[in-house]
Design a protein around this motif. Structure first.
Motif, PDB file in Angstrom:
ATOM      1  N   GLY A 153       1.334  -0.792   0.450  1.00 41.72           N
ATOM      2  CA  GLY A 153       0.214   0.103  -0.413  1.00 41.72           C
ATOM      3  C   GLY A 153       1.279   1.070  -0.189  1.00 41.72           C
ATOM      4  O   GLY A 153       0.028   2.508   0.235  1.00 41.72           O
ATOM      5  N   TYR A 154       2.089   0.893  -0.083  1.00 43.32           N
ATOM      6  CA  TYR A 154       3.156   2.641  -0.114  1.00 43.32           C
ATOM      7  C   TYR A 154       3.075   2.744  -1.221  1.00 43.32           C
ATOM      8  O   TYR A 154       3.786   2.468  -2.535  1.00 43.32           O
ATOM      9  N   GLY A 155       3.145   3.812  -1.382  1.00 44.25           N
ATOM     10  CA  GLY A 155       3.718   5.146  -2.222  1.00 44.25           C
ATOM     11  C   GLY A 155       2.243   5.392  -3.160  1.00 44.25           C
ATOM     12  O   GLY A 155       0.665   5.882  -2.429  1.00 44.25           O
ATOM     13  N   SER A 156       2.461   6.933  -3.191  1.00 44.89           N
ATOM     14  CA  SER A 156       1.190   7.560  -4.128  1.00 44.89           C
ATOM     15  C   SER A 156       0.866   6.903  -5.466  1.00 44.89           C
ATOM     16  O   SER A 156       1.464   7.097  -6.396  1.00 44.89           O
ATOM     17  N   VAL A 157      -0.753   6.657  -5.857  1.00 41.56           N
ATOM     18  CA  VAL A 157      -0.938   6.619  -7.046  1.00 41.56           C
ATOM     19  C   VAL A 157      -1.654   8.573  -8.037  1.00 41.56           C
ATOM     20  O   VAL A 157      -2.493   8.798  -7.647  1.00 41.56           O
ATOM     21  N   GLU A 158      -1.231   8.231  -8.734  1.00 45.97           N
ATOM     22  CA  GLU A 158      -1.167   9.693 -10.059  1.00 45.97           C
ATOM     23  C   GLU A 158      -2.171   9.568 -10.948  1.00 45.97           C
ATOM     24  O   GLU A 158      -2.051   8.195 -11.414  1.00 45.97           O
ATOM     25  N   PRO A 159      -3.328  10.144 -11.203  1.00 45.20           N
ATOM     26  CA  PRO A 159      -4.115   9.688 -12.019  1.00 45.20           C
ATOM     27  C   PRO A 159      -3.408  10.191 -13.515  1.00 45.20           C
ATOM     28  O   PRO A 159      -2.712  10.472 -13.899  1.00 45.20           O
ATOM     29  N   GLY A 262      -5.063  11.102   4.106  1.00 43.45           N
ATOM     30  CA  GLY A 262      -6.448  11.686   2.194  1.00 43.45           C
ATOM     31  C   GLY A 262      -5.414  10.227   1.515  1.00 43.45           C
ATOM     32  O   GLY A 262      -4.306  10.199   1.889  1.00 43.45           O
ATOM     33  N   ALA A 263      -6.000  10.478  -0.228  1.00 42.70           N
ATOM     34  CA  ALA A 263      -6.188   8.871  -0.559  1.00 42.70           C
ATOM     35  C   ALA A 263      -4.803   8.869  -0.931  1.00 42.70           C
ATOM     36  O   ALA A 263      -3.819   8.119  -1.680  1.00 42.70           O
ATOM     37  N   THR A 264      -3.757  10.288  -1.110  1.00 46.84           N
ATOM     38  CA  THR A 264      -2.885  10.496  -1.603  1.00 46.84           C
ATOM     39  C   THR A 264      -1.583  10.522  -1.041  1.00 46.84           C
ATOM     40  O   THR A 264      -0.434  10.332  -1.993  1.00 46.84           O
ATOM     41  N   HIS A 265      -1.652  10.350   0.169  1.00 40.42           N
ATOM     42  CA  HIS A 265      -0.336  10.497   0.812  1.00 40.42           C
ATOM     43  C   HIS A 265       0.350   9.134   0.682  1.00 40.42           C
ATOM     44  O   HIS A 265      -0.473   8.030   0.572  1.00 40.42           O
ATOM     45  N   SER A 266       1.653   8.906   0.771  1.00 41.31           N
ATOM     46  CA  SER A 266       2.074   7.778   0.660  1.00 41.31           C
ATOM     47  C   SER A 266       1.845   6.697   1.704  1.00 41.31           C
ATOM     48  O   SER A 266       1.803   5.213   1.393  1.00 41.31           O
ATOM     49  N   TRP A 267       2.043   6.813   2.916  1.00 44.89           N
ATOM     50  CA  TRP A 267       1.698   5.896   3.807  1.00 44.89           C
ATOM     51  C   TRP A 267       0.275   6.263   3.709  1.00 44.89           C
ATOM     52  O   TRP A 267       0.276   5.074   5.349  1.00 44.89           O
ATOM     53  N   SER A 268      -0.380   6.446   3.086  1.00 53.27           N
ATOM     54  CA  SER A 268      -2.227   6.032   3.687  1.00 53.27           C
ATOM     55  C   SER A 268      -2.242   4.820   3.518  1.00 53.27           C
ATOM     56  O   SER A 268      -3.167   3.970   4.101  1.00 53.27           O
ATOM     57  N   VAL A 270      -0.958   1.968   3.344  1.00 56.43           N
ATOM     58  CA  VAL A 270       0.217   1.499   4.881  1.00 56.43           C
ATOM     59  C   VAL A 270      -1.201   0.752   5.592  1.00 56.43           C
ATOM     60  O   VAL A 270      -1.515  -0.024   6.091  1.00 56.43           O
ATOM     61  N   PHE A 271      -1.445   2.632   6.505  1.00 60.85           N
ATOM     62  CA  PHE A 271      -2.438   2.516   7.634  1.00 60.85           C
ATOM     63  C   PHE A 271      -3.615   2.165   6.996  1.00 60.85           C
ATOM     64  O   PHE A 271      -4.270   0.930   8.151  1.00 60.85           O
ATOM     65  N   THR A 272      -4.243   1.845   6.309  1.00 62.09           N
ATOM     66  CA  THR A 272      -5.605   1.329   5.794  1.00 62.09           C
ATOM     67  C   THR A 272      -5.562   0.180   5.867  1.00 62.09           C
ATOM     68  O   THR A 272      -6.559  -0.953   6.173  1.00 62.09           O
ATOM     69  N   MET A 273      -3.946  -0.733   5.086  1.00 57.33           N
ATOM     70  CA  MET A 273      -4.030  -1.854   4.690  1.00 57.33           C
ATOM     71  C   MET A 273      -3.650  -3.019   5.505  1.00 57.33           C
ATOM     72  O   MET A 273      -4.281  -4.246   5.875  1.00 57.33           O
ATOM     73  N   LEU A 274      -3.213  -2.164   6.888  1.00 58.37           N
ATOM     74  CA  LEU A 274      -2.907  -2.818   8.703  1.00 58.37           C
ATOM     75  C   LEU A 274      -3.718  -2.485   9.453  1.00 58.37           C
ATOM     76  O   LEU A 274      -4.011  -3.207   9.686  1.00 58.37           O
ATOM     77  N   GLY A 275      -4.279  -1.595   9.028  1.00 61.02           N
ATOM     78  CA  GLY A 275      -5.518  -0.819  10.151  1.00 61.02           C
ATOM     79  C   GLY A 275      -6.768  -1.563   9.997  1.00 61.02           C
ATOM     80  O   GLY A 275      -7.120  -2.309  10.989  1.00 61.02           O
ATOM     81  N   GLY A 276      -6.543  -2.226   8.954  1.00 59.69           N
ATOM     82  CA  GLY A 276      -8.714  -2.585   8.783  1.00 59.69           C
ATOM     83  C   GLY A 276      -8.573  -4.323   9.104  1.00 59.69           C
ATOM     84  O   GLY A 276      -9.666  -4.242   9.967  1.00 59.69           O
TER      85      GLY A 276
END
Length: 409
Positions: A153-159, A262-268, A270-276
């Motif tokens: 989940g690490y990293g940001s995906v640009e449109p 926010g969804a565009t942050h690099s660590w977002s 990671v936190f979502t996939m681990l926190g869920g």
């Protein structure tokens, strides 16, 4: 202790997970698979935005993993039961997986696109590789996969160029089609309309390969719990439940950080996939501790148990009821109700289904869809696995039968 006895605590936890799943899925029923994360196309109020963020933190991604955990748990208990009856489990597992795949296909094509049964049936074939493994081995694989999935989940995906325009066009079309379209028009839209996300072929293949791994840890943790005999005697395991319930604040903290970043942050990611998953485990054990402290005669507890025993029937019923409420061939409330109102509606629908489940189980042993699945799984009209008949005593010298146990039932 009978390791093959049915756990009413597991039934209740499964029933609770269906409430959370319905609350999360209500966003998809109301706004569509892509529209649920693009609320700005629906002119949301401040209350809608706050409610949406609260669902992301407390509900979304943390109740489906509970259901996943219990699926892995049930696979081990099913294997133990079949072995106890002198039967092989491979064919039964295969038939059940195929039936779930078929049921999932029918559900996703003709009722609702957010089906999970097809995925469960498919991954069930993969999980057979783990059913005979030692607890330590399964636990290591679960932790390893959870770590890897979180790091993905690490990293940001640009449109990609033009993706925003495609998303806007798709969501606006979905509002019109789902809100006022006929049944055939909605089926045609789902099957023919091009997806708004344009991924390269190599990335799409990677996503397909990684998808099973994202849910695999919770399946494996459920297997570990079953092999250790958890949830059979809740009153004796309260301290264990309370320790694991401490994962609730950990999971909430990670998911809150993801929403705030926010969804565009690099660590977002990671936190979502681990926190869920961590929040799911915390919820699971927190509810188990509440179950252990509560009275078994409580109408609320019995309602959760009833829904859990009929989980497949209730899951499909939720889809039928909700598409009739939100789609054009029903009431046509698509995108019109509001996030908080939709959550309250989910609680109301769940309450009605829970009451229906209690009434149904007063007359029948299981739900109608569960009965059909068991009939196909065990290839039996009774829906029960038939134990092997013991060899006639006369055919074997009596000296070879020292201390025989009771016959299989």
């Amino acid at each position: 202790m009978n390791p093959n006895k049915r756990s009413t605590a597991v039934d209740a936890i499964r029933g609770l997970s269906l409430l959370g799943i319905l609350m999360a899925n209500m966003l998809i029923f109301q706004y569509g698979m892509f529209g649920k994360d693009e609320l700005h196309y629906f002119q949301p109020s401040t209350l809608d935005q706050i409610s949406h963020d609260m669902l992301k933190v407390f509900v979304e991604g943390s109740f489906m993993p509970i259901f996943t955990f219990l699926f892995g748990y049930s696979m081990i208990k099913m294997r133990e039961s079949l072995i106890n009856k002198g039967l092989k489990y491979g064919r039964s597992f295969f038939r059940r997986s195929v039936l779930l795949i078929v049921l999932g296909l029918l559900h996703s094509i003709f009722i609702w696109e957010g089906d999970i049964l097809l995925f469960y049936g498919a991954i069930g074939l993969f999980l057979v590789l783990f059913v005979k493994r030692k607890v330590k081995t399964i636990m290591i694989w679960g932790v390893l996969l959870l770590t890897l999935v979180s790091l993905f989940g690490y990293g940001s995906v640009e449109p990609v160029a033009g993706e925003t325009e495609r998303m806007e066009s798709y969501v606006k079309q979905s509002i019109e089609v789902y809100g006022s379209g006929t049944y055939s028009e909605i089926l045609n839209f789902r099957s023919t309309e091009e997806m708004p996300i344009d991924l390269p072929d190599w990335l799409m293949l990677l996503v397909i390969l990684i998808a099973p791994l994202m849910s695999a840890p919770m399946f494996l943790f459920g297997m570990v719990a079953a092999k250790r005999g958890r949830f059979l005697h809740p009153s004796m395991e309260i301290k264990l439940y309370l320790r694991w319930a401490l994962l609730v604040p950990v999971g909430l903290g990670l998911k809150t950080a993801a929403v705030m970043l926010g969804a565009t942050h690099s660590w977002s990611g990671v936190f979502t996939m681990l926190g869920g998953p961590l929040l799911a485990l915390g919820y699971l054990y927190l509810f188990a501790s509440l179950y252990a402290f509560s009275s078994q005669q409580s109408i609320v507890i019995r309602a959760f148990e009833a829904v859990g025993r009929m989980s497949l029937t209730n899951y499909l019923s939720q889809s039928v009821v909700c598409v009739l409420i939100f789609y054009g061939f029903g009431l046509g409330w698509f995108g019109k109700l509001g996030v908080l109102q939709g959550t309250l509606l989910a609680v109301l629908i769940y309450s009605v289904l829970a009451a229906g489940s209690l009434l149904w189980l007063k007359r029948f042993r299981s739900g109608p869809v569960e009965r059909l699945l068991r009939m196909g799984t065990y290839w039996s009209w009774s829906g029960r696995a038939k134990p092997k008949e013991a060899a006639p005593v006369a055919a074997v010298p009596a000296a070879e039968f020292p201390g025989d146990g009771p016959p299989a039932t």
